[in-house]
Scaffold this motif. Structure first.
Motif, PDB file in Angstrom:
ATOM      1  N   ALA A 287       0.834  -1.206   0.000  1.00  0.00           N
ATOM      2  CA  ALA A 287       0.000   0.000   0.000  1.00  0.00           C
ATOM      3  C   ALA A 287       0.864   1.251   0.000  1.00  0.00           C
ATOM      4  N   LEU A 288       1.907   1.248   0.820  1.00  0.00           N
ATOM      5  CA  LEU A 288       2.783   2.418   0.894  1.00  0.00           C
ATOM      6  C   LEU A 288       3.594   2.590  -0.386  1.00  0.00           C
ATOM      7  N   ALA A 289       3.876   1.498  -1.079  1.00  0.00           N
ATOM      8  CA  ALA A 289       4.573   1.616  -2.366  1.00  0.00           C
ATOM      9  C   ALA A 289       3.650   2.187  -3.431  1.00  0.00           C
ATOM     10  N   ALA A 290       2.368   1.785  -3.393  1.00  0.00           N
ATOM     11  CA  ALA A 290       1.415   2.252  -4.408  1.00  0.00           C
ATOM     12  C   ALA A 290       0.891   3.641  -4.112  1.00  0.00           C
ATOM     13  N   THR A 291       0.580   3.898  -2.847  1.00  0.00           N
ATOM     14  CA  THR A 291      -0.024   5.166  -2.426  1.00  0.00           C
ATOM     15  C   THR A 291       0.577   5.547  -1.076  1.00  0.00           C
ATOM     16  N   PRO A 292       1.714   6.219  -1.078  1.00  0.00           N
ATOM     17  CA  PRO A 292       2.436   6.453   0.183  1.00  0.00           C
ATOM     18  C   PRO A 292       1.820   7.547   1.050  1.00  0.00           C
ATOM     19  N   LEU A 293       0.633   7.262   1.572  1.00  0.00           N
ATOM     20  CA  LEU A 293      -0.055   8.220   2.445  1.00  0.00           C
ATOM     21  C   LEU A 293       0.447   8.091   3.878  1.00  0.00           C
ATOM     22  N   PRO A 294       0.608   9.208   4.598  1.00  0.00           N
ATOM     23  CA  PRO A 294       1.081   9.131   5.988  1.00  0.00           C
ATOM     24  C   PRO A 294       0.187   8.280   6.881  1.00  0.00           C
ATOM     25  N   GLU A 295      -1.145   8.291   6.638  1.00  0.00           N
ATOM     26  CA  GLU A 295      -2.029   7.512   7.506  1.00  0.00           C
ATOM     27  C   GLU A 295      -1.793   6.011   7.375  1.00  0.00           C
ATOM     28  N   TYR A 296      -1.328   5.542   6.219  1.00  0.00           N
ATOM     29  CA  TYR A 296      -1.010   4.124   6.087  1.00  0.00           C
ATOM     30  C   TYR A 296       0.229   3.784   6.926  1.00  0.00           C
ATOM     31  N   ALA A 297       1.202   4.695   6.941  1.00  0.00           N
ATOM     32  CA  ALA A 297       2.391   4.476   7.781  1.00  0.00           C
ATOM     33  C   ALA A 297       2.020   4.461   9.258  1.00  0.00           C
ATOM     34  N   LEU A 298       1.069   5.313   9.663  1.00  0.00           N
ATOM     35  CA  LEU A 298       0.620   5.329  11.058  1.00  0.00           C
ATOM     36  C   LEU A 298      -0.040   4.000  11.421  1.00  0.00           C
ATOM     37  N   GLU A 299      -0.906   3.502  10.559  1.00  0.00           N
ATOM     38  CA  GLU A 299      -1.566   2.212  10.827  1.00  0.00           C
ATOM     39  C   GLU A 299      -0.544   1.087  10.928  1.00  0.00           C
ATOM     40  N   ALA A 300       0.386   1.048   9.971  1.00  0.00           N
ATOM     41  CA  ALA A 300       1.395  -0.012   9.982  1.00  0.00           C
ATOM     42  C   ALA A 300       2.246   0.073  11.240  1.00  0.00           C
TER      43      ALA A 300
END
Length: 510
Positions: A287-300
């Protein structure tokens, strides 16, 4: 391939749903009146696939951007093509977290207005600027552009999705509902049904939201659009506390669009809830490779932390900061995600500062109100936090996170019945809502214990008994005070002791 010619009658707009949906281009029936019919190809598909507000596939979107840039080198006075280019940049920037596309979009849209000013009827560029403002998180500006278009062209259906996003970002859900009603009166199809699903969800009408999302998927006209609708179904399943069903919907979306970032992140979240953490981490990376949104990093990062992998969590949190900083340099407002990070993993006071600034800007969505309530609670300001938490839950959305936050605030304030109700509700809605907070919710509910036997009636009786006892005690104290005052009034005063007699010459007698 022939260069695609675009009529000046073309209708263009951007439609942005907060955080995950991109801008959409909307074209009228006179698309190719001024030039040769285009050959089938990626640019043509991007131009036509989104007639009903549907997203375009990334390769097609890239082809359309290249095609318009080539055309505009020789035809710089084509304001419609500048608007097309600007809206295409906005869509790519939003859907794929390419924040550097937003300044490009603004330049193209401003160029369109320079060729044909707004006062002379350039509605397309105004709609593009409204979508761009929403994509950057500037909802007041998005509302201003959208309302200007609605005033000039009230039957232009493409203005209403933009207005819905702006109103929701500002926390004006009544205005958003009115815009939704207007949209349904002017247009139909998968894009409108998907919007309806979101509105039903915000009002807490989960069955209606699911039915609208399912119907939207049935009407979807392209694989990318169908994938977006299936992602919506996955989100609704997740929020109902059904991670296995959510995984199935996200997986179906990814079969159609393998690099769909929101579906990858959603599936990662659901897989984590099912204990399939290795697969969850794999999907978060994708997901972060396709759409590197900060909220995805927070969830991970929170999933890594829940698994005791603090080093990996720290890496994700650094990624969050870096991506938010990069996006901020392009005019994107990432304050909500940064504040959430600070509240739970950094400096809660900094979270409060950021969120109060957002509130002052008029950004009063349910998400901002909930985050501000939680940040205030984390800084020891539970009394100040509670009105924000109540504001959120009173809107109607069935959110486990919202309910848990309110319950913990109430528990701190000693409102144990309300706390038990809201924390229990959070776990009934979705017992997996957060890898870090769901276990704490279970512990808090156990600490609160069971309510009195008989349920709400006995609880109400107990409350009334406490109030009656307190009133009786106050009455006894008042009566005792009155009796003391009365006794003091009737007791005769002691006579004064006479002064000793004095001898002549002034000396007192012994």
């Amino acid at each position: 391939m022939k260069t695609l010619n675009v009529s000046r009658k073309v209708l263009v707009t951007g439609v942005c749903a907060v955080a995950v949906a991109g801008a959409a281009l909307v074209y009228g029936p006179d698309l190719f009146d001024d030039g040769p019919e285009p050959l089938p190809g990626p640019a043509g598909r991007a131009m036509t696939a989104v007639t009903a507000g549907a997203p375009a596939a990334l390769p097609d979107l890239v082809a359309l951007i290249g095609d318009r840039r080539t055309w505009l080198r020789e035809h710089p006075g084509d304001e419609a093509s500048w608007a097309v280019l600007g809206a295409a940049y906005t869509e790519r920037g939003t859907r794929f977290a390419e924040a550097e596309d937003f300044p490009r979009a603004e330049r193209a849209l401003r160029k369109s207005l320079a060729v044909l000013p707004a006062k002379r009827g350039n509605v397309d560029a105004q709609l593009g600027l409204a979508a761009l403002a929403n994509a950057r998180g500037d909802f007041a500006r998005g509302r201003a552009w959208g309302e200007r278009v609605r005033k000039e062209a009230p039957k232009r259906w493409a203005a209403y999705p933009v207005l819905i996003d702006a109103y929701k970002g500002l926390g004006d859900y009544q205005a958003a509902q009115k815009a939704m009603t207007a949209l349904e009166g002017l247009h139909s199809g998968a894009a409108v049904l998907d919007r309806a699903a979101q509105m039903y969800r915000d009002r807490g009408w989960r069955e209606d939201a699911g039915a609208a999302a399912l119907e939207a998927a049935a009407y979807a006209g392209s694989p990318v659009q169908k994938a977006a609708c299936l992602h919506r179904l996955g989100e609704l399943a997740w929020e109902r506390g059904e991670p296995a069903e959510a995984v199935a919907q996200y997986t179906a979306a990814l079969r159609l669009a393998p690099a769909h970032g929101p579906a990858l992140a959603g599936r990662a979240r659901a897989l984590g809830a099912l204990g399939r953490t290795a697969e969850a981490f794999r999907d978060y990376r994708a997901a972060l490779a396709a759409t590197p949104l900060p909220e995805y990093a927070l969830e991970a990062g929170e999933l890594y932390e829940a698994e005791g992998l603090d080093g990996d969590a720290a890496t994700q949190f650094e990624t969050l900061r870096a991506r938010a900083t990069e996006a901020g340099a392009q005019g994107v407002n990432g304050e909500l995600t940064l504040a959430r990070f600070e509240t739970d993993h950094g400096e809660p006071d900094e979270g409060v500062r950021r969120l109060k600034a957002e509130w002052a800007r008029g950004h009063r969505s349910m998400e901002v109100a909930d985050a501000l309530a939680w940040a205030l609670y984390r800084t020891g300001e539970a009394e100040e936090a509670l009105p924000y938490a109540k504001r959120v839950t009173d809107e109607g959305r069935r959110s486990a996170l919202f309910a848990y936050h309110r319950g913990e605030i109430e528990r701190t304030l000693g409102e144990y019945g309300a706390a038990r109700r809201h924390i229990g509700e959070a776990l009934r809605i979705n017992p997996y809502f957060s890898p870090l907070l769901a276990p704490k919710a279970k512990e808090a509910l156990a600490a609160l214990g069971d309510p009195p036997e008989g349920g709400p009636k006995d609880m109400e009786d107990a409350r009334r008994a406490r109030e009656a006892a307190a009133a009786a005690e106050a009455a006894r104290a008042a009566e005792a005070a009155r009796a003391a005052n009365a006794a003091k009034a009737v007791t005769p005063a002691k006579p004064a002791k006479p002064a000793p007699a004095r001898k002549p010459g002034g000396a007192a007698r012994p």
